[in-house]
Scaffold this motif. Structure first.
Motif, PDB file in Angstrom:
ATOM      1  N   ALA A  68       0.719  -1.134   0.022  1.00  0.00           N
ATOM      2  CA  ALA A  68       0.098   0.101  -0.269  1.00  0.00           C
ATOM      3  C   ALA A  68       0.860   1.326   0.000  1.00  0.00           C
ATOM      4  CB  ALA A  68      -0.770   0.104   1.404  1.00  0.00           C
ATOM      5  N   THR A  69       0.370   2.155  -0.785  1.00  0.00           N
ATOM      6  CA  THR A  69       1.090   3.559  -0.671  1.00  0.00           C
ATOM      7  C   THR A  69      -0.107   4.652  -0.422  1.00  0.00           C
ATOM      8  OG1 THR A  69       2.734   3.000  -2.213  1.00  0.00           O
ATOM      9  CG2 THR A  69       2.322   5.187  -1.959  1.00  0.00           C
ATOM     10  N   ILE A  70       0.212   5.302   0.815  1.00  0.00           N
ATOM     11  CA  ILE A  70      -0.796   6.628   0.982  1.00  0.00           C
ATOM     12  C   ILE A  70      -0.119   7.862   0.595  1.00  0.00           C
ATOM     13  CG2 ILE A  70      -0.161   6.887   3.297  1.00  0.00           C
ATOM     14  CD1 ILE A  70      -2.828   7.752   4.242  1.00  0.00           C
ATOM     15  N   SER A  71      -0.945   8.584  -0.083  1.00  0.00           N
ATOM     16  CA  SER A  71      -0.249   9.890  -0.859  1.00  0.00           C
ATOM     17  C   SER A  71      -1.523  11.025  -0.391  1.00  0.00           C
ATOM     18  CB  SER A  71       0.116   9.926  -1.917  1.00  0.00           C
ATOM     19  OG  SER A  71      -0.883   9.444  -2.900  1.00  0.00           O
ATOM     20  N   ARG A  72      -0.873  12.372  -0.615  1.00  0.00           N
ATOM     21  CA  ARG A  72      -1.896  13.491  -0.399  1.00  0.00           C
ATOM     22  C   ARG A  72      -1.513  14.507  -1.564  1.00  0.00           C
ATOM     23  NH1 ARG A  72      -2.228  15.476   5.367  1.00  0.00           N
ATOM     24  NH2 ARG A  72      -3.353  17.193   4.439  1.00  0.00           N
ATOM     25  N   ASP A  73      -2.546  15.131  -1.891  1.00  0.00           N
ATOM     26  CA  ASP A  73      -2.141  16.311  -3.013  1.00  0.00           C
ATOM     27  C   ASP A  73      -3.196  17.635  -2.169  1.00  0.00           C
ATOM     28  OD1 ASP A  73      -2.486  18.431  -4.761  1.00  0.00           O
ATOM     29  OD2 ASP A  73      -2.642  16.732  -6.501  1.00  0.00           O
ATOM     30  N   ASN A  74      -2.437  18.415  -1.548  1.00  0.00           N
ATOM     31  CA  ASN A  74      -3.148  19.561  -0.930  1.00  0.00           C
ATOM     32  C   ASN A  74      -3.694  20.555  -1.751  1.00  0.00           C
ATOM     33  OD1 ASN A  74      -2.364  18.202   1.506  1.00  0.00           O
ATOM     34  ND2 ASN A  74      -0.751  19.972   2.158  1.00  0.00           N
ATOM     35  N   ASP A  75      -3.413  20.519  -2.923  1.00  0.00           N
ATOM     36  CA  ASP A  75      -3.694  21.625  -4.018  1.00  0.00           C
ATOM     37  C   ASP A  75      -5.313  20.776  -4.411  1.00  0.00           C
ATOM     38  OD1 ASP A  75      -0.740  22.362  -5.573  1.00  0.00           O
ATOM     39  OD2 ASP A  75      -1.661  23.310  -3.710  1.00  0.00           O
ATOM     40  N   LYS A  76      -5.229  19.765  -4.432  1.00  0.00           N
ATOM     41  CA  LYS A  76      -6.416  19.195  -4.777  1.00  0.00           C
ATOM     42  C   LYS A  76      -7.359  18.496  -3.648  1.00  0.00           C
ATOM     43  CE  LYS A  76      -4.710  17.190  -9.338  1.00  0.00           C
ATOM     44  NZ  LYS A  76      -4.707  16.122 -10.107  1.00  0.00           N
ATOM     45  N   LYS A  77      -6.780  18.704  -2.469  1.00  0.00           N
ATOM     46  CA  LYS A  77      -7.795  18.420  -1.175  1.00  0.00           C
ATOM     47  C   LYS A  77      -7.777  17.035  -1.125  1.00  0.00           C
ATOM     48  CE  LYS A  77      -9.373  23.096   0.080  1.00  0.00           C
ATOM     49  NZ  LYS A  77     -10.317  23.738   0.304  1.00  0.00           N
ATOM     50  N   THR A  78      -6.995  16.052  -1.616  1.00  0.00           N
ATOM     51  CA  THR A  78      -7.421  14.814  -1.679  1.00  0.00           C
ATOM     52  C   THR A  78      -6.375  13.698  -1.191  1.00  0.00           C
ATOM     53  OG1 THR A  78      -8.669  15.057  -3.956  1.00  0.00           O
ATOM     54  CG2 THR A  78      -7.882  13.079  -3.674  1.00  0.00           C
TER      55      THR A  78
END
Length: 127
Positions: A68-78
């Motif tokens: 598993a890999t968790i990631s985030r895109d703060n610009d897309k709020k996702t």
């Protein structure tokens, strides 16, 4: 107040890959640490993965480590959860969760540490 909406759940075959998404609304997404939990029928809600506010730190449950890999895109709020080599025991409802933290806060893995939850998305892995 952040609101969360998961998507991407599906019925897949063992060995397949899947990416779950969790879109947030609200103005404080960048101040939230985020996590994924899952709950199978008759079982407790269990920690899967978490990511810090700036994405610099992550943590995984032993059951998904390496898959598993968790990631985030703060610009897309996702926030995303990519899972590879899925197994039947990965079958569960997957929930996204958020908690407001300071930038240097350690990653939390207990469900009780998170105050905002999505409605969940079903992942079913057939053998």
């Amino acid at each position: 107040q952040v609101r969360l909406l998961e998507s991407g759940g599906a019925t897949v075959q063992a060995g397949d890959s899947l990416t779950l998404s969790c879109a947030a609304s609200g103005r404080t997404f960048e101040r939230q640490a985020l996590a994924w939990f899952r709950q199978a029928p008759g079982e407790e809600r269990n920690f899967v993965a978490a990511i810090s506010r700036n994405g610099g730190n992550t943590e995984y449950a032993d059951s998904v480590k390496g898959r598993a890999t968790i990631s985030r895109d703060n610009d897309k709020k996702t926030v995303y959860l990519q899972m590879n080599n899925l197994k039947p025991e990965d079958t569960a409802v997957y929930y996204c969760a958020a908690r407001a933290t300071i930038l240097t806060a350690p990653i939390a893995t207990a469900a009780s540490d998170y105050g905002v939850w999505g409605q969940g998305t079903q992942v079913t892995v057939s053998s």
